[in-house]
Scaffold this motif. Structure first.
Motif, PDB file in Angstrom:
ATOM      1  N   ALA A  74       0.804  -1.294   0.033  1.00 45.91           N
ATOM      2  CA  ALA A  74      -0.058  -0.050   0.032  1.00 45.91           C
ATOM      3  C   ALA A  74       0.875   1.199  -0.006  1.00 45.91           C
ATOM      4  O   ALA A  74       0.506   2.232  -0.855  1.00 45.91           O
ATOM      5  CB  ALA A  74      -0.924   0.209   1.255  1.00 45.91           C
ATOM      6  N   THR A  75       2.005   1.365   0.844  1.00 45.83           N
ATOM      7  CA  THR A  75       2.927   2.190   0.537  1.00 45.83           C
ATOM      8  C   THR A  75       3.455   2.772  -0.468  1.00 45.83           C
ATOM      9  O   THR A  75       3.449   3.668  -1.030  1.00 45.83           O
ATOM     10  CB  THR A  75       4.110   2.341   1.945  1.00 45.83           C
ATOM     11  N   TRP A  76       4.148   1.531  -1.019  1.00 43.17           N
ATOM     12  CA  TRP A  76       4.463   1.642  -2.390  1.00 43.17           C
ATOM     13  C   TRP A  76       3.543   2.138  -3.435  1.00 43.17           C
ATOM     14  O   TRP A  76       4.008   2.797  -4.368  1.00 43.17           O
ATOM     15  CB  TRP A  76       5.069   0.369  -2.922  1.00 43.17           C
ATOM     16  N   GLY A  77       2.261   1.485  -3.265  1.00 44.40           N
ATOM     17  CA  GLY A  77       1.274   1.987  -4.216  1.00 44.40           C
ATOM     18  C   GLY A  77       0.894   3.379  -4.112  1.00 44.40           C
ATOM     19  O   GLY A  77       0.676   4.278  -5.379  1.00 44.40           O
ATOM     20  N   ALA A  78       0.944   4.084  -2.905  1.00 41.32           N
ATOM     21  CA  ALA A  78       0.684   5.544  -3.033  1.00 41.32           C
ATOM     22  C   ALA A  78       1.911   6.119  -3.557  1.00 41.32           C
ATOM     23  O   ALA A  78       1.445   7.370  -4.156  1.00 41.32           O
ATOM     24  CB  ALA A  78       0.691   5.679  -1.415  1.00 41.32           C
ATOM     25  N   LEU A  79       3.157   5.740  -3.549  1.00 40.77           N
ATOM     26  CA  LEU A  79       4.078   6.489  -4.439  1.00 40.77           C
ATOM     27  C   LEU A  79       3.926   6.362  -5.734  1.00 40.77           C
ATOM     28  O   LEU A  79       4.277   7.373  -6.319  1.00 40.77           O
ATOM     29  CB  LEU A  79       5.529   5.768  -3.772  1.00 40.77           C
ATOM     30  N   LEU A  80       3.409   5.449  -6.106  1.00 42.82           N
ATOM     31  CA  LEU A  80       3.463   4.923  -7.512  1.00 42.82           C
ATOM     32  C   LEU A  80       2.142   5.909  -8.185  1.00 42.82           C
ATOM     33  O   LEU A  80       2.297   6.574  -9.043  1.00 42.82           O
ATOM     34  CB  LEU A  80       2.926   3.493  -7.651  1.00 42.82           C
ATOM     35  N   GLY A  81       1.095   5.935  -7.349  1.00 38.51           N
ATOM     36  CA  GLY A  81       0.147   6.761  -7.795  1.00 38.51           C
ATOM     37  C   GLY A  81       0.466   8.252  -7.849  1.00 38.51           C
ATOM     38  O   GLY A  81       0.048   9.112  -8.584  1.00 38.51           O
ATOM     39  N   ALA A  82       1.331   8.783  -6.725  1.00 37.92           N
ATOM     40  CA  ALA A  82       1.648   9.982  -6.812  1.00 37.92           C
ATOM     41  C   ALA A  82       2.653  10.456  -8.053  1.00 37.92           C
ATOM     42  O   ALA A  82       2.624  11.478  -8.805  1.00 37.92           O
ATOM     43  CB  ALA A  82       2.561  10.415  -5.437  1.00 37.92           C
ATOM     44  N   SER A  83       3.443   9.505  -8.329  1.00 39.04           N
ATOM     45  CA  SER A  83       4.502   9.461  -9.211  1.00 39.04           C
ATOM     46  C   SER A  83       3.731   9.503 -10.894  1.00 39.04           C
ATOM     47  O   SER A  83       4.259  10.540 -11.652  1.00 39.04           O
ATOM     48  CB  SER A  83       5.361   8.161  -9.332  1.00 39.04           C
ATOM     49  N   ARG A  84       2.495   8.848 -10.872  1.00 40.24           N
ATOM     50  CA  ARG A  84       1.704   8.777 -12.085  1.00 40.24           C
ATOM     51  C   ARG A  84       1.277  10.079 -12.206  1.00 40.24           C
ATOM     52  O   ARG A  84       1.045  10.719 -13.299  1.00 40.24           O
ATOM     53  CB  ARG A  84       0.724   7.990 -12.119  1.00 40.24           C
ATOM     54  N   ILE A  85       0.844  10.960 -11.060  1.00 42.00           N
ATOM     55  CA  ILE A  85      -0.056  12.267 -11.336  1.00 42.00           C
ATOM     56  C   ILE A  85       0.895  13.240 -11.907  1.00 42.00           C
ATOM     57  O   ILE A  85       0.752  14.144 -12.587  1.00 42.00           O
ATOM     58  CB  ILE A  85      -0.445  12.449  -9.912  1.00 42.00           C
ATOM     59  N   HIS A  86       2.342  13.065 -11.363  1.00 40.37           N
ATOM     60  CA  HIS A  86       3.189  14.208 -11.529  1.00 40.37           C
ATOM     61  C   HIS A  86       4.263  13.775 -12.881  1.00 40.37           C
ATOM     62  O   HIS A  86       5.310  14.327 -13.137  1.00 40.37           O
ATOM     63  CB  HIS A  86       4.076  14.760 -10.395  1.00 40.37           C
TER      64      HIS A  86
END
Length: 271
Positions: A68-80
């Motif tokens: 879940a933690t890595w997923g949050a970072l992945l989601g943010a990376s996709r946004i930016h």
């Protein structure tokens, strides 16, 4: 409760307030922070574009980050649009949660936005070979005490002709206002015109259109529900509809409520 507060700050862009709450949890109230609290903070920092801060916080966690933690970072990376960090995060998520379809989709979205169609195809093949299927999106709207459900490109509803006719007229008005579709959201290497056509009939647009053509002008709010996150193009179009039609449109997606009125959304375009 603490997770809810931090999550609310994350989806509202309240970085300073969320950071304050996170640090006072232990210092002032003796609340031991756990992985969920850290995941919320990484999501908070990442959504705000502070990817380096999010990554540093992850490195300094008192325990190993989970999927879940890595997923949050992945989601943010996709946004930016940070493909390098997204690939790193995705690699860790796939190792921990190999059947997490959402993460495949997030990375595919980023590849598509960057025009890396061969990588999009590779992701599709990986999903196919491992038997992972994307969760289909659908929306539903209640009109006269009856629920009407729509999927993308749905043409099975009895009111399909009226719904599609309304959307055709709507898009003519939108273009006059300078609307440009978010073609980068389409995960297919096709012409721009085809991408626009594919976006035009997303399930939430169909549900809103059905609500418009089947309720009186200026009537009760149109309430739409979606099982996934509303896409950026639909969010933009529904804002325009609320202004053009003078209607309050409420959309509840998998993340939050969106109240559209007079061309503005309650989320402030941050969700």
């Amino acid at each position: 409760m603490q997770v809810g507060v931090l999550s609310a700050c994350s989806h509202s862009g309240l970085v300073d307030r969320g950071t304050h709450y996170f640090h006072t949890m232990n210092n002032d109230y003796g609340i031991t922070t756990n992985s969920k609290h850290y995941t919320c903070m990484i999501d908070l920092l990442g959504r705000a574009g502070r990817l380096d801060d999010a990554l540093n916080l992850m490195k300094n966690m008192p325990f190993e980050p989970d999927g879940a933690t890595w997923g949050a970072l992945l989601g943010a990376s996709r946004i930016h649009g940070n493909t390098e960090l997204a690939e790193k995060a995705a690699k860790m998520v796939f190792r921990m949660e190999p059947e997490n379809a959402g993460m495949y989709v997030l990375l595919s979205n980023l590849y598509a936005a960057s025009g890396r169609w061969s990588d999009v195809s590779t992701m599709r093949l990986k999903m196919r070979d491992t038997g992972i299927k994307k969760v289909p999106g659908y929306s539903w709207v209640e009109v006269q005490n009856k629920f009407h459900v729509f999927s993308v490109g749905d043409s099975t509803h009895a009111d399909t002709v009226r719904i599609y006719g309304y959307l055709e007229e709507l898009y003519m008005k939108l273009k006059q206002e300078g609307y440009i579709c978010s073609a980068k959201l389409v995960l297919h290497d096709v012409e721009e015109e085809e991408k626009e056509h594919m976006l035009r009939y997303h399930s939430e647009k169909l549900a809103v259109a059905f609500g418009i053509v089947n309720t009186p002008p200026g009537g009760r709010p149109i309430r739409v529900f979606k099982n996934l996150r509303v896409c950026a193009d639909c969010h933009n179009v529904i804002k325009h509809i609320s202004k053009i039609e003078g209607r309050l449109i409420i959309v509840r997606d998998s993340h939050r409520f969106h109240h559209f009125s007079k061309g503005i959304c309650s989320c402030g375009d941050y969700w």
